[in-house]
Design a protein around this motif. Structure first.
Motif, mmCIF file in Angstrom:
data_model
loop_
_atom_site.group_PDB
_atom_site.id
_atom_site.type_symbol
_atom_site.label_atom_id
_atom_site.label_comp_id
_atom_site.label_asym_id
_atom_site.label_seq_id
_atom_site.Cartn_x
_atom_site.Cartn_y
_atom_site.Cartn_z
ATOM 1 N N LYS A 125 0.935 -1.262 -0.148
ATOM 2 C CA LYS A 125 0.096 -0.067 -0.137
ATOM 3 C C LYS A 125 0.860 1.499 0.001
ATOM 4 N N GLU A 126 1.670 1.274 0.799
ATOM 5 C CA GLU A 126 2.818 2.447 0.829
ATOM 6 C C GLU A 126 3.454 2.552 -0.644
ATOM 7 N N ARG A 127 3.909 1.723 -1.149
ATOM 8 C CA ARG A 127 4.514 1.761 -2.320
ATOM 9 C C ARG A 127 3.498 2.100 -3.582
ATOM 10 N N MET A 128 2.044 1.719 -3.361
ATOM 11 C CA MET A 128 1.323 2.165 -4.377
ATOM 12 C C MET A 128 1.129 3.659 -4.278
ATOM 13 N N ASP A 129 0.865 4.201 -3.107
ATOM 14 C CA ASP A 129 0.977 5.612 -2.817
ATOM 15 C C ASP A 129 2.034 6.356 -3.178
ATOM 16 N N GLU A 130 3.292 5.906 -3.096
ATOM 17 C CA GLU A 130 4.358 6.528 -3.340
ATOM 18 C C GLU A 130 4.229 6.561 -5.322
ATOM 19 N N ILE A 131 4.014 5.728 -5.611
ATOM 20 C CA ILE A 131 3.961 5.485 -7.336
ATOM 21 C C ILE A 131 2.869 6.648 -7.643
ATOM 22 N N ALA A 132 1.761 6.471 -7.168
ATOM 23 C CA ALA A 132 0.559 7.395 -7.358
ATOM 24 C C ALA A 132 1.098 8.843 -7.325
ATOM 25 N N SER A 133 1.920 9.065 -6.426
ATOM 26 C CA SER A 133 2.262 10.605 -6.207
ATOM 27 C C SER A 133 3.368 10.849 -7.206
ATOM 28 N N ALA A 134 4.326 10.072 -7.393
ATOM 29 C CA ALA A 134 5.221 10.307 -8.217
ATOM 30 C C ALA A 134 4.995 10.512 -9.678
ATOM 31 N N CYS A 135 3.772 9.708 -10.174
ATOM 32 C CA CYS A 135 3.541 9.814 -11.461
ATOM 33 C C CYS A 135 3.031 11.074 -11.930
ATOM 34 N N THR A 136 3.403 11.606 -13.048
ATOM 35 C CA THR A 136 3.073 12.936 -13.808
ATOM 36 C C THR A 136 1.673 12.707 -14.387
ATOM 37 N N ALA A 137 1.358 11.561 -14.808
ATOM 38 C CA ALA A 137 0.549 11.291 -15.937
ATOM 39 C C ALA A 137 0.713 11.860 -17.312
ATOM 40 N N CYS A 138 2.011 11.748 -17.784
ATOM 41 C CA CYS A 138 2.238 12.348 -18.922
ATOM 42 C C CYS A 138 1.717 11.336 -20.170
ATOM 43 N N GLY A 139 1.692 9.986 -19.892
ATOM 44 C CA GLY A 139 1.177 9.344 -20.801
ATOM 45 C C GLY A 139 2.053 8.602 -21.420
ATOM 46 N N LYS A 140 3.631 8.830 -21.579
ATOM 47 C CA LYS A 140 4.447 8.344 -22.611
ATOM 48 C C LYS A 140 4.625 6.688 -22.454
ATOM 49 N N CYS A 141 4.125 6.288 -21.052
ATOM 50 C CA CYS A 141 4.251 4.771 -20.991
ATOM 51 C C CYS A 141 3.297 4.455 -21.825
ATOM 52 N N PHE A 142 1.959 4.847 -21.653
ATOM 53 C CA PHE A 142 0.944 4.244 -22.699
ATOM 54 C C PHE A 142 1.089 4.397 -24.149
ATOM 55 N N THR A 143 1.785 5.313 -24.703
ATOM 56 C CA THR A 143 2.361 5.178 -26.055
ATOM 57 C C THR A 143 3.280 4.510 -26.443
ATOM 58 N N ALA A 144 4.210 3.957 -25.514
ATOM 59 C CA ALA A 144 4.979 3.195 -26.191
ATOM 60 C C ALA A 144 4.493 1.629 -25.615
ATOM 61 N N CYS A 145 3.404 1.259 -25.137
ATOM 62 C CA CYS A 145 3.041 -0.187 -24.839
ATOM 63 C C CYS A 145 2.473 -0.506 -26.115
ATOM 64 N N PRO A 146 2.814 -1.947 -26.359
ATOM 65 C CA PRO A 146 2.503 -2.816 -27.719
ATOM 66 C C PRO A 146 1.094 -3.379 -27.454
ATOM 67 N N MET A 147 0.382 -3.352 -26.296
ATOM 68 C CA MET A 147 -0.687 -3.993 -25.915
ATOM 69 C C MET A 147 -1.972 -3.003 -26.138
ATOM 70 N N THR A 148 -1.907 -1.886 -26.430
ATOM 71 C CA THR A 148 -2.911 -0.983 -26.498
ATOM 72 C C THR A 148 -4.075 -1.168 -27.540
ATOM 73 N N GLU A 149 -3.016 -1.508 -28.819
ATOM 74 C CA GLU A 149 -4.087 -1.618 -29.878
ATOM 75 C C GLU A 149 -4.805 -3.082 -29.930
ATOM 76 N N PRO A 150 -4.112 -4.044 -29.429
ATOM 77 C CA PRO A 150 -4.670 -5.293 -29.322
ATOM 78 C C PRO A 150 -6.091 -5.480 -28.470
ATOM 79 N N VAL A 151 -5.904 -4.525 -27.552
ATOM 80 C CA VAL A 151 -7.153 -4.571 -26.653
ATOM 81 C C VAL A 151 -7.931 -3.542 -26.731
ATOM 82 N N GLY A 152 -7.815 -2.629 -28.072
ATOM 83 C CA GLY A 152 -8.793 -1.720 -28.486
ATOM 84 C C GLY A 152 -8.737 -0.392 -27.607
ATOM 85 N N ILE A 153 -7.728 0.060 -27.070
ATOM 86 C CA ILE A 153 -7.771 1.428 -26.401
ATOM 87 C C ILE A 153 -6.369 2.334 -27.165
#
Length: 441
Positions: free
Chosen positions: A8-36
């Motif tokens: 739980k502490e690590r989840m809180d730390e990551i949630a606070s550190a992420c800027t939601a820039c979206g670069k990781c989503f753009t790099a992901c190879p699974m977004t197209e196969p699952v329709g997002i």
């Protein structure tokens, strides 16, 4: 602090550190196969952060988390020191925790028991008891009179393709490395439980195994399985460090360990292996891919060929959530390998080998594991009994081929039949377009 609190502490730390820039989503190879793929990346990341904090997230965030194949391509995309692969895994865990309720532990136990049963039976359909004991000692470790060089953690599922593990041990012995084996279902990394949302049981299993590995006393702690490696690196070890402030525990992938000892290996590469090899590459552990290529290039006669195909997933079974996509990737790779004129498609990991090896009868090249190539040059051999069984077309032939071992291990023949049948049904034939191309080549 217990394991779930550390999570739980690590989840809180990551949630606070992420800027939601979206670069990781753009790099992901699974977004197209699952329709997002058309979703707004920033919005998806805000949904992931909401999941981490116990919220419902968004539909796209939920679908992304459930489809993660642990390719790791997102990791390099992050400019802010957040591990996006860990973010996605933890967000999906948080979702399962929130919606699962009392069923979480039950589902986790069912998943683990099904895996354990399959590992036990499939391994015993291939090897006699003496060899099973070598690979998976009943005590959890290989008894030695002195501290070994290596504690070799195998994980569970490599025991379904035991010839790979036999070769790992034979290679270590050939170069003079002493080891103790720890693995099988009595030394679980907790990944099945974690995937089901049961952090408590996952932590108990993983920390118990960590303790067993430490108890061996070896300076080097080496792992075979990429799923176990990922589970320890991303979930078990960071939480262990939070709970104990002990930062000394480290697992090293087996191929990377061999790469460090390449000068010890070279004198044993005595046989020229005339093969043109393409790797069935997975990007999840890039250090392993580098290590495998360096080792193979040191073997006389080996010519490595790079295939221009997508590289996705930690292992091929991580693509099970998108079966059509998985099939398409496999056929692209087979087609590229045939066009390149390779003699050999070499799997790196055991799960990939299980899913691909039986297609050898349908393509123009052999499908073997990297350890078989290393072993051949060193004069070592272990028969791939799993492939021999899986290439049989008839379940009765499979049972007949295993009848003596069924008797030796006192296995239930109907249970063995069910597991073999289920495994064979997963062996889908190649699609017509590829087969036609092969027949005319």
């Amino acid at each position: 602090m217990d394991f779930v609190e550390a999570l739980k502490e690590r989840m809180d730390e990551i949630a606070s550190a992420c800027t939601a820039c979206g670069k990781c989503f753009t790099a992901c190879p699974m977004t197209e196969p699952v329709g997002i793929a058309s979703a707004e990346p920033t919005g998806v990341l805000h949904g992931m952060i909401d999941l981490l904090r116990g919220g419902e997230g968004t539909d796209e965030a939920v679908r992304w988390g459930a489809a993660c194949s642990s390719s790791g391509l997102c990791v390099e995309a992050c400019d802010y020191g957040v591990d996006p692969r860990m973010l996605v895994r933890l967000a999906n865990y948080a979702r399962l925790q929130r919606i699962g309720g009392a069923a979480v532990k039950s589902n986790a136990m069912k998943s683990f028991r099904a895996m354990a049963k399959t590992v036990r039976i499939v391994s015993r359909l291939q090897l006699p008891k003496a060899e099973i004991d070598r690979l998976q000692p009943a005590t959890g470790v290989r008894v030695m009179t002195s501290t070994p060089d290596v504690a070799l953690y195998t994980g569970c599922n490599i025991h379904k393709t035991p010839h790979i593990l036999v070769l790992c041990l034979d290679v270590l012995e050939r170069i003079g490395v002493t080891y103790q084996v720890i693995g099988g279902t009595s030394a679980c990394c907790g990944v099945n439980q974690f995937r089901a949302g049961d952090g408590e049981t996952s932590g108990r299993a993983g920390l118990s195994t960590l303790t067993q590995i430490q108890a061996i006393g070896a300076q080097r702690k080496v792992s075979w399985c990429p799923s176990c490696q990922s589970q320890f690196d991303e979930i078990i070890i960071p939480n262990y460090e939070k709970m104990t402030q002990d930062t000394s525990f480290h697992l090293q992938p087996f191929y990377e360990y061999l790469e460090e000892r390449l000068e010890l290996l070279r004198p044993h590469f005595k046989k020229t292996v005339n093969k043109t090899v393409a790797l069935n590459e997975r990007p999840g552990l890039p250090g392993v891919t580098r290590a495998v290529k360096n080792i193979l290039q040191a073997i006389p006669g080996i010519k490595l060929v790079e295939l221009d195909v997508p590289r996705v997933g930690l292992m091929v079974n991580y693509l099970t959530v998108t079966p059509k996509f998985k099939d398409q990737l496999r056929e692209k790779e087979f087609r590229a390998a045939a066009d390149a004129g390779v003699t050999t498609l070499a799997t790196v990991f055991h799960a990939c080998h299980r899913e691909l090896c039986h297609y050898e009868k349908d393509v123009s090249f052999e499908i073997i594991n990297v350890m078989e190539i290393i072993g051949e040059s060193m004069g070592l051999h272990a028969e791939d009994i799993y492939k021999r069984i899986k290439m049989m077309d008839d379940i009765n032939h499979m049972i007949d081929g295993c009848r003596e071992l069924i008797a030796e291990h006192n296995l239930d023949i109907d249970e063995a039949r069910d597991i073999l049948l289920a495994d064979q049904l997963a062996a889908k034939p190649l699609q017509g377009e590829f087969m036609e191309q092969e027949e005319h080549s």
